[in-house]
Scaffold this motif. Structure first.
Motif, PDB file in Angstrom:
ATOM      1  N   PRO A 175       0.825  -1.211   0.000  1.00 56.08           N
ATOM      2  CA  PRO A 175       0.000   0.000   0.000  1.00 56.08           C
ATOM      3  C   PRO A 175       0.859   1.261   0.000  1.00 56.08           C
ATOM      4  O   PRO A 175       2.014   1.242   0.408  1.00 56.08           O
ATOM      5  CB  PRO A 175      -0.807  -0.116   1.288  1.00 56.08           C
ATOM      6  N   SER A 176       0.258   2.333  -0.445  1.00 55.11           N
ATOM      7  CA  SER A 176       0.971   3.606  -0.449  1.00 55.11           C
ATOM      8  C   SER A 176       1.112   4.126   0.978  1.00 55.11           C
ATOM      9  O   SER A 176       0.279   3.842   1.838  1.00 55.11           O
ATOM     10  CB  SER A 176       0.214   4.618  -1.307  1.00 55.11           C
ATOM     11  N   PRO A 177       2.161   4.891   1.260  1.00 55.05           N
ATOM     12  CA  PRO A 177       2.355   5.434   2.613  1.00 55.05           C
ATOM     13  C   PRO A 177       1.219   6.357   3.053  1.00 55.05           C
ATOM     14  O   PRO A 177       0.976   6.522   4.238  1.00 55.05           O
ATOM     15  CB  PRO A 177       3.667   6.220   2.503  1.00 55.05           C
ATOM     16  N   GLU A 178       0.507   6.929   2.101  1.00 58.15           N
ATOM     17  CA  GLU A 178      -0.598   7.836   2.431  1.00 58.15           C
ATOM     18  C   GLU A 178      -1.815   7.102   2.980  1.00 58.15           C
ATOM     19  O   GLU A 178      -2.688   7.705   3.580  1.00 58.15           O
ATOM     20  CB  GLU A 178      -1.021   8.653   1.201  1.00 58.15           C
ATOM     21  N   ASP A 231      -3.937   2.111   6.304  1.00 60.53           N
ATOM     22  CA  ASP A 231      -4.969   1.156   6.715  1.00 60.53           C
ATOM     23  C   ASP A 231      -5.120  -0.005   5.738  1.00 60.53           C
ATOM     24  O   ASP A 231      -5.836  -0.954   6.009  1.00 60.53           O
ATOM     25  CB  ASP A 231      -6.314   1.864   6.883  1.00 60.53           C
ATOM     26  N   GLN A 232      -4.475   0.086   4.596  1.00 58.28           N
ATOM     27  CA  GLN A 232      -4.523  -1.011   3.632  1.00 58.28           C
ATOM     28  C   GLN A 232      -3.627  -2.148   4.106  1.00 58.28           C
ATOM     29  O   GLN A 232      -2.746  -1.972   4.928  1.00 58.28           O
ATOM     30  CB  GLN A 232      -4.083  -0.535   2.254  1.00 58.28           C
ATOM     31  N   ARG A 233      -3.851  -3.334   3.556  1.00 59.52           N
ATOM     32  CA  ARG A 233      -3.069  -4.509   3.944  1.00 59.52           C
ATOM     33  C   ARG A 233      -1.954  -4.788   2.943  1.00 59.52           C
ATOM     34  O   ARG A 233      -2.117  -4.607   1.750  1.00 59.52           O
ATOM     35  CB  ARG A 233      -3.964  -5.747   4.021  1.00 59.52           C
ATOM     36  N   LEU A 234      -0.819  -5.248   3.486  1.00 55.83           N
ATOM     37  CA  LEU A 234       0.227  -5.817   2.635  1.00 55.83           C
ATOM     38  C   LEU A 234      -0.326  -7.147   2.142  1.00 55.83           C
ATOM     39  O   LEU A 234      -0.976  -7.872   2.897  1.00 55.83           O
ATOM     40  CB  LEU A 234       1.499  -6.055   3.439  1.00 55.83           C
ATOM     41  N   PHE A 235      -0.068  -7.506   0.919  1.00 53.66           N
ATOM     42  CA  PHE A 235      -0.682  -8.685   0.340  1.00 53.66           C
ATOM     43  C   PHE A 235       0.327  -9.401  -0.540  1.00 53.66           C
ATOM     44  O   PHE A 235       0.997  -8.777  -1.343  1.00 53.66           O
ATOM     45  CB  PHE A 235      -1.896  -8.256  -0.501  1.00 53.66           C
ATOM     46  N   THR A 236       0.438 -10.707  -0.371  1.00 57.76           N
ATOM     47  CA  THR A 236       1.296 -11.534  -1.229  1.00 57.76           C
ATOM     48  C   THR A 236       0.542 -12.790  -1.629  1.00 57.76           C
ATOM     49  O   THR A 236      -0.114 -13.417  -0.805  1.00 57.76           O
ATOM     50  CB  THR A 236       2.600 -11.939  -0.509  1.00 57.76           C
ATOM     51  N   HIS A 237       0.630 -13.133  -2.896  1.00 58.85           N
ATOM     52  CA  HIS A 237       0.021 -14.358  -3.415  1.00 58.85           C
ATOM     53  C   HIS A 237       1.109 -15.113  -4.171  1.00 58.85           C
ATOM     54  O   HIS A 237       1.719 -14.574  -5.091  1.00 58.85           O
ATOM     55  CB  HIS A 237      -1.143 -14.015  -4.348  1.00 58.85           C
ATOM     56  N   MET A 284      -1.706  -6.016   8.232  1.00 61.73           N
ATOM     57  CA  MET A 284      -1.904  -4.570   8.209  1.00 61.73           C
ATOM     58  C   MET A 284      -0.585  -3.862   7.942  1.00 61.73           C
ATOM     59  O   MET A 284       0.453  -4.231   8.484  1.00 61.73           O
ATOM     60  CB  MET A 284      -2.492  -4.084   9.534  1.00 61.73           C
ATOM     61  N   ALA A 285      -0.627  -2.840   7.134  1.00 63.28           N
ATOM     62  CA  ALA A 285       0.582  -2.084   6.812  1.00 63.28           C
ATOM     63  C   ALA A 285       1.149  -1.402   8.050  1.00 63.28           C
ATOM     64  O   ALA A 285       2.357  -1.193   8.142  1.00 63.28           O
ATOM     65  CB  ALA A 285       0.271  -1.050   5.737  1.00 63.28           C
ATOM     66  N   THR A 286       0.312  -1.076   9.005  1.00 60.52           N
ATOM     67  CA  THR A 286       0.806  -0.421  10.226  1.00 60.52           C
ATOM     68  C   THR A 286       1.663  -1.373  11.056  1.00 60.52           C
ATOM     69  O   THR A 286       2.436  -0.927  11.887  1.00 60.52           O
ATOM     70  CB  THR A 286      -0.367   0.097  11.081  1.00 60.52           C
ATOM     71  N   ASP A 287       1.540  -2.710  10.830  1.00 64.51           N
ATOM     72  CA  ASP A 287       2.361  -3.698  11.532  1.00 64.51           C
ATOM     73  C   ASP A 287       3.731  -3.852  10.897  1.00 64.51           C
ATOM     74  O   ASP A 287       4.622  -4.466  11.457  1.00 64.51           O
ATOM     75  CB  ASP A 287       1.684  -5.076  11.527  1.00 64.51           C
ATOM     76  N   TYR A 288       3.906  -3.334   9.699  1.00 62.69           N
ATOM     77  CA  TYR A 288       5.135  -3.499   8.924  1.00 62.69           C
ATOM     78  C   TYR A 288       6.045  -2.299   9.141  1.00 62.69           C
ATOM     79  O   TYR A 288       5.641  -1.158   8.956  1.00 62.69           O
ATOM     80  CB  TYR A 288       4.796  -3.638   7.438  1.00 62.69           C
ATOM     81  N   LYS A 289       7.284  -2.546   9.530  1.00 58.44           N
ATOM     82  CA  LYS A 289       8.275  -1.487   9.675  1.00 58.44           C
ATOM     83  C   LYS A 289       9.423  -1.800   8.730  1.00 58.44           C
ATOM     84  O   LYS A 289      10.043  -2.853   8.844  1.00 58.44           O
ATOM     85  CB  LYS A 289       8.781  -1.418  11.118  1.00 58.44           C
ATOM     86  N   ALA A 290       9.670  -0.907   7.814  1.00 61.86           N
ATOM     87  CA  ALA A 290      10.740  -1.132   6.827  1.00 61.86           C
ATOM     88  C   ALA A 290      12.073  -1.385   7.511  1.00 61.86           C
ATOM     89  O   ALA A 290      12.885  -2.180   7.049  1.00 61.86           O
ATOM     90  CB  ALA A 290      10.825   0.039   5.863  1.00 61.86           C
ATOM     91  N   SER A 291      12.339  -0.732   8.621  1.00 65.26           N
ATOM     92  CA  SER A 291      13.629  -0.903   9.299  1.00 65.26           C
ATOM     93  C   SER A 291      13.812  -2.319   9.833  1.00 65.26           C
ATOM     94  O   SER A 291      14.926  -2.784   9.993  1.00 65.26           O
ATOM     95  CB  SER A 291      13.757   0.099  10.448  1.00 65.26           C
TER      96      SER A 291
END
Length: 87
Positions: A18-21, A24-30, A77-84
């Motif tokens: 998802p975009s940083p803006e 609330d969107q989910r990261l998704f992998t298939h 959830m994208a909020t659970d993901y930290k690039a670092s």
């Protein structure tokens, strides 16, 4: 037949970030494991019904005819993901 199945398989991974803006969107992998229909050629005579069913389900691409052997999907959830955490 087993070496042929291992040789004629391809893994495809599709991911959506998802975009940083909009956090609330989910990261998704298939992820899909595709097999070339040619790998089932030995079944054509011994198990013609199985071969016919897989032939019907196979899709055609520029690279040949494939069927989906297995797939897995995941999201969080994208909020659970930290690039670092993933560098």
């Amino acid at each position: 037949m087993k070496p042929v199945l291992n040789y004629l398989q391809v893994a495809v991974s599709l991911s959506y970030l998802p975009s940083p803006e909009n956090p609330d969107q989910r990261l998704f992998t298939h992820v899909c494991i595709l097999h070339d229909l040619r790998a089932l050629e030995p079944l054509r005579k011994s198990l013609p019904a199985v071969y016919a069913e897989m032939n019907q389900r196979a899709f055609t691409s520029e690279a040949g005819r494939y069927y989906i052997l297995d797939s897995i999907t995941g999201s969080r959830m994208a909020t659970d993901y930290k690039a670092s955490d993933h560098d």
